[in-house]
Design an enzyme around this catalytic site. Structure first.
Site, mmCIF file in Angstrom:
data_model
loop_
_atom_site.group_PDB
_atom_site.id
_atom_site.type_symbol
_atom_site.label_atom_id
_atom_site.label_comp_id
_atom_site.label_asym_id
_atom_site.label_seq_id
_atom_site.Cartn_x
_atom_site.Cartn_y
_atom_site.Cartn_z
ATOM 1 N N LYS A 174 92.417 4.914 -8.614
ATOM 2 C CA LYS A 174 93.879 4.251 -8.826
ATOM 3 C C LYS A 174 94.466 4.268 -10.100
ATOM 4 O O LYS A 174 93.801 4.189 -11.373
ATOM 5 C CB LYS A 174 93.479 2.474 -8.786
ATOM 6 C CG LYS A 174 92.837 2.104 -7.579
ATOM 7 C CD LYS A 174 92.602 0.699 -7.458
ATOM 8 C CE LYS A 174 92.031 0.164 -6.311
ATOM 9 N NZ LYS A 174 91.746 -1.319 -6.274
ATOM 10 N N HIS A 183 91.551 -11.049 -3.056
ATOM 11 C CA HIS A 183 91.266 -11.731 -4.405
ATOM 12 C C HIS A 183 92.535 -12.466 -4.572
ATOM 13 O O HIS A 183 93.552 -12.534 -3.952
ATOM 14 C CB HIS A 183 90.571 -10.691 -5.299
ATOM 15 C CG HIS A 183 91.109 -9.456 -5.151
ATOM 16 N ND1 HIS A 183 92.274 -9.076 -6.011
ATOM 17 C CD2 HIS A 183 90.606 -8.393 -4.397
ATOM 18 C CE1 HIS A 183 92.164 -7.664 -5.536
ATOM 19 N NE2 HIS A 183 91.380 -7.163 -4.627
ATOM 20 N N ASP A 225 87.186 -5.714 -12.322
ATOM 21 C CA ASP A 225 88.618 -6.084 -12.688
ATOM 22 C C ASP A 225 88.971 -7.731 -12.177
ATOM 23 O O ASP A 225 89.862 -8.293 -12.301
ATOM 24 C CB ASP A 225 89.482 -5.033 -12.256
ATOM 25 C CG ASP A 225 89.344 -4.724 -10.844
ATOM 26 O OD1 ASP A 225 88.169 -4.976 -10.341
ATOM 27 O OD2 ASP A 225 90.197 -4.244 -10.328
ATOM 28 N N HIS A 226 88.039 -8.068 -10.934
ATOM 29 C CA HIS A 226 88.250 -9.149 -10.243
ATOM 30 C C HIS A 226 87.109 -8.951 -9.380
ATOM 31 O O HIS A 226 86.562 -8.187 -9.196
ATOM 32 C CB HIS A 226 89.433 -9.275 -9.603
ATOM 33 C CG HIS A 226 89.592 -7.931 -8.793
ATOM 34 N ND1 HIS A 226 89.050 -7.949 -7.468
ATOM 35 C CD2 HIS A 226 90.604 -6.913 -8.970
ATOM 36 C CE1 HIS A 226 89.637 -6.705 -6.946
ATOM 37 N NE2 HIS A 226 90.354 -5.871 -7.901
ATOM 38 N N ASP A 245 86.270 -1.488 -4.330
ATOM 39 C CA ASP A 245 87.388 -2.305 -3.638
ATOM 40 C C ASP A 245 87.798 -2.024 -2.243
ATOM 41 O O ASP A 245 87.909 -2.940 -1.544
ATOM 42 C CB ASP A 245 88.522 -2.110 -4.716
ATOM 43 C CG ASP A 245 89.534 -3.060 -4.499
ATOM 44 O OD1 ASP A 245 89.593 -4.379 -4.631
ATOM 45 O OD2 ASP A 245 90.653 -2.771 -4.110
ATOM 46 N N THR A 294 94.012 -5.781 -9.572
ATOM 47 C CA THR A 294 93.347 -4.662 -10.387
ATOM 48 C C THR A 294 94.128 -4.306 -11.605
ATOM 49 O O THR A 294 93.622 -4.019 -12.670
ATOM 50 C CB THR A 294 93.525 -3.516 -9.487
ATOM 51 O OG1 THR A 294 92.627 -4.002 -8.393
ATOM 52 C CG2 THR A 294 92.981 -2.343 -10.069
ATOM 53 N N ASP A 330 85.338 -1.633 -9.330
ATOM 54 C CA ASP A 330 86.246 -2.346 -8.822
ATOM 55 C C ASP A 330 85.975 -3.361 -7.701
ATOM 56 O O ASP A 330 85.371 -3.197 -6.829
ATOM 57 C CB ASP A 330 87.628 -1.412 -8.045
ATOM 58 C CG ASP A 330 89.018 -2.000 -8.046
ATOM 59 O OD1 ASP A 330 89.293 -2.996 -7.572
ATOM 60 O OD2 ASP A 330 89.665 -1.299 -8.799
ATOM 61 N N ASN A 383 99.862 -6.670 -10.059
ATOM 62 C CA ASN A 383 100.170 -4.974 -9.711
ATOM 63 C C ASN A 383 101.457 -4.758 -9.627
ATOM 64 O O ASN A 383 101.926 -3.673 -9.872
ATOM 65 C CB ASN A 383 99.361 -5.258 -8.320
ATOM 66 C CG ASN A 383 97.773 -4.801 -8.420
ATOM 67 O OD1 ASN A 383 97.324 -4.787 -9.568
ATOM 68 N ND2 ASN A 383 97.188 -5.147 -7.228
ATOM 69 N N ARG A 390 96.448 2.568 -11.723
ATOM 70 C CA ARG A 390 96.824 1.463 -12.701
ATOM 71 C C ARG A 390 95.270 1.058 -13.270
ATOM 72 O O ARG A 390 95.440 0.632 -14.456
ATOM 73 C CB ARG A 390 97.424 0.113 -12.032
ATOM 74 C CG ARG A 390 96.371 -0.227 -10.778
ATOM 75 C CD ARG A 390 97.032 -1.243 -9.999
ATOM 76 N NE ARG A 390 96.382 -1.931 -8.770
ATOM 77 C CZ ARG A 390 96.220 -1.081 -7.563
ATOM 78 N NH1 ARG A 390 97.015 0.066 -7.274
ATOM 79 N NH2 ARG A 390 95.699 -1.535 -6.600
#
Ligand SMILES: [Zn+2]
Length: 534
Positions: free
Chosen positions: A154, A475, A338-339, A289, A74, A30, A95, A156
């Site tokens: 997480k 982000h 994811d970013h 993250d 994410t 992440d 999100n 998600r």
């Protein structure tokens, strides 16, 4: 002649069979920016030790891989990785987004029709994901004989990678320190026995009072803030079990170790990679993250967690080499993220005389409210601002003089008055293909889901961080630091190399589908990474 062609047929069958992985492991780190794999490289273990350098030396390393959407967050990012579907198709446009029908914010994996299993947190499922994943297609292709498992702190991340038909998908309940799931995955209302057993071990409680210190000698952190400080950082975890400890643990240097431990238990208990039917294990390392948000990409903490991730990866790959039938030669490992993340804006501005700036998101809402109050009359014009999606209250329009388009445009013009906003796209512009034709405009088109996206999509200028937090970084933007992530594939069927062609993260899903000899996920818009496939 006939026997020759038969021989050829048999030979080609054997070749393709040998190249089908028994286990596909997707590890999304992440917020891991692409440069973390290259910039910190000297601090990673040698290739013989099976960490990042092993994967780089033996794999296809795409050094110019990018996400092709906003917000680079994410939920949308993980929805892309194993579906190949951009947000306008996957439905995961943020999100969270505003649910116009039910007039409330909708978190991307909310599902009020299911129940949490193993805890009392809000129920979650992949219900909002409107496409299939590689795991779903693999389940269909093998009559459910393949196993698909998702693990992440997480919800998600684990849910959106694993998909609808997965066997075991767990996420973290930080009020209890337990892995939980939902009835979507556990219809009998019970966690898999191995998950329950791991929860019962109360592993994290052993870390109460433990101090996270730099793993490497102080000299290794010399390029990181605070410059020249001999002891770059320490952080002590709460002294007793409970939510503060569980939260702090997941955000500490030890966080990923527990995810890797859980992944090892999953491999053993679920028999992942144990037979010739391929399985998928999707892991997200959320800890990177949490740490990155707090300290930024140039901090000693981010170097430290990256190095610790390398060490954890090394142990995990050695484990897979022993447990998977055929070892790592039968295991396909995909490393990605994811970013990315922006530099801390104040650090860029003050230490490097750069364009870093922090702005409060409420400024955009205030400008839009004021402008529409003045133009049309007083009302609550902004229903929700779930960055970058801003939702307007068209129900408040009394006069037929105002079209939806004219109000969107007035709101967009108002948003543009906020110092640090680069542009505000309107829904009408995007759905009619009339947005400015900048090179990066496709990232915004990819965010425009006809039912879920905002009436405005507001984009900040490069290095402007829109946030309600007074410190740290984040982000969400279409700019390089947020879109540029690692994409590294190692294992059967992969042609090793250093590839500089610009690719998108959409391309991972169809490439995995080809290696598994299955159909693409339903919303796939990615293209196969041809030079990396044998
Ligand atoms: Zn993330």
């Amino acid at each position: 002649m006939r026997s020759l062609s038969l021989l050829f047929l048999v030979a080609s069958f054997v070749v393709s069979f040998a190249q089908t992985p028994r286990l596909v492991v997707v590890i999304s780190i992440d917020q891991c920016r692409a440069d973390y794999l290259t910039r910190f490289n000297d601090h990673y273990l040698p290739a013989s030790q099976k960490g990042f350098n092993y994967l780089i030396a033996n794999g296809a390393h795409y050094r110019d891989a990018h996400f092709g959407h906003v917000p680079t967050a994410t939920g949308p990012g993980h929805a892309v990785l194993l579906s190949g579907a951009p947000p306008h198709l996957s439905g995961i446009v943020g999100n969270e987004w505003y649910d116009r029908q039910n007039k409330r914010e909708h978190y991307c994996v909310d599902d009020l029709t299911t129940e949490t299993v193993g805890g009392r947190s809000k129920p979650m499922s992949p219900k909002a994901l409107q496409v299939t994943t590689v795991g779903d297609e693999l389940k269909m292709a093998t009559g459910k004989r393949s196993k698909v498992v998702g693990i992440a702190y997480k919800d998600r991340a684990s849910i959106l990678m694993a998909g609808h038909a997965a066997d075991t998908v767990v996420w973290f309940d930080d009020s209890t320190g337990n892995w939980v799931s939902s009835k979507h995955y556990c219809p009998d209302g019970k966690l898999p026995q191995w998950v329950q057993a791991l929860n019962d071990e109360k592993h994290i409680d052993m870390f109460a009072g433990r101090t996270w210190k730099p793993l490497l000698p102080a000299e290794a952190y010399k390029d990181c803030r605070p410059l020249g400080n001999p002891e770059p950082f320490t952080a002590t975890l709460p002294a007793s079990p409970g939510q503060p400890l569980y939260k702090a643990f997941a955000s500490s240097g030890y966080g990923n170790d527990y995810v890797f431990l859980t992944a090892m238990r999953a491999v053993e208990a679920e028999g992942l990679g144990a037979d010739d039917t391929p399985d998928i294990l999707a892991i997200n390392l959320s800890t990177n993250d949490y740490i990155g948000h707090a300290f930024g990409p140039n901090s000693p903490q981010v170097l430290d967690i990256s190095v610790r991730t390398d060490r954890g990866l090394s142990d995990f790959l050695k484990f897979l080499d022993k447990k998977v039938k055929g070892g790592l030669k039968s295991t396909l490992i995909a490393i990605t993220a994811d970013h990315g993340v922006a530099p801390v804006p104040e650090e860029l501005a003050q230490s490097y005389r750069g364009p870093g700036k922090r702005i409060a998101s409420r400024l955009v809402e205030e400008k839009v409210e004021t402008a529409l109050d003045k133009l049309i009359g007083p009302a609550d014009w902004v229903l929700a601002y779930s960055e970058p999606h801003l939702y307007l209250n068209f129900g408040a329009i009394q006069s037929p003089l105002f079209t939806r388009e004219s109000i969107e445009q007035a709101a967009a013009d108002a948003a543009l008055e906020v110092d640090g906003v680069y542009f505000a796209f309107t829904r009408t512009q995007l759905l009619n293909g009339r947005a400015p034709g900048w090179d990066w405009s496709p990232l915004v088109y990819n965010a425009m889901h006809p039912h879920r996206s905002g009436d405005l999509i507001v984009i900040t200028a490069p290095n402007v961080y829109m946030s309600s937090y007074p410190t740290g970084t984040g982000h969400f933007t279409p700019w390089a630091y947020d879109t540029h992530v690692p994409l590294l594939l190692t294992g059967p069927g992969i042609k090793p190399g250093r590839y500089m062609r610009r690719v998108t993260t959409l391309d991972l899903a169809p490439t995995l589908s080809q290696l598994l000899n299955i159909e693409y996920p339903s919303g796939n818009m990615g293209k196969v990474l041809t030079e990396a496939v044998k």
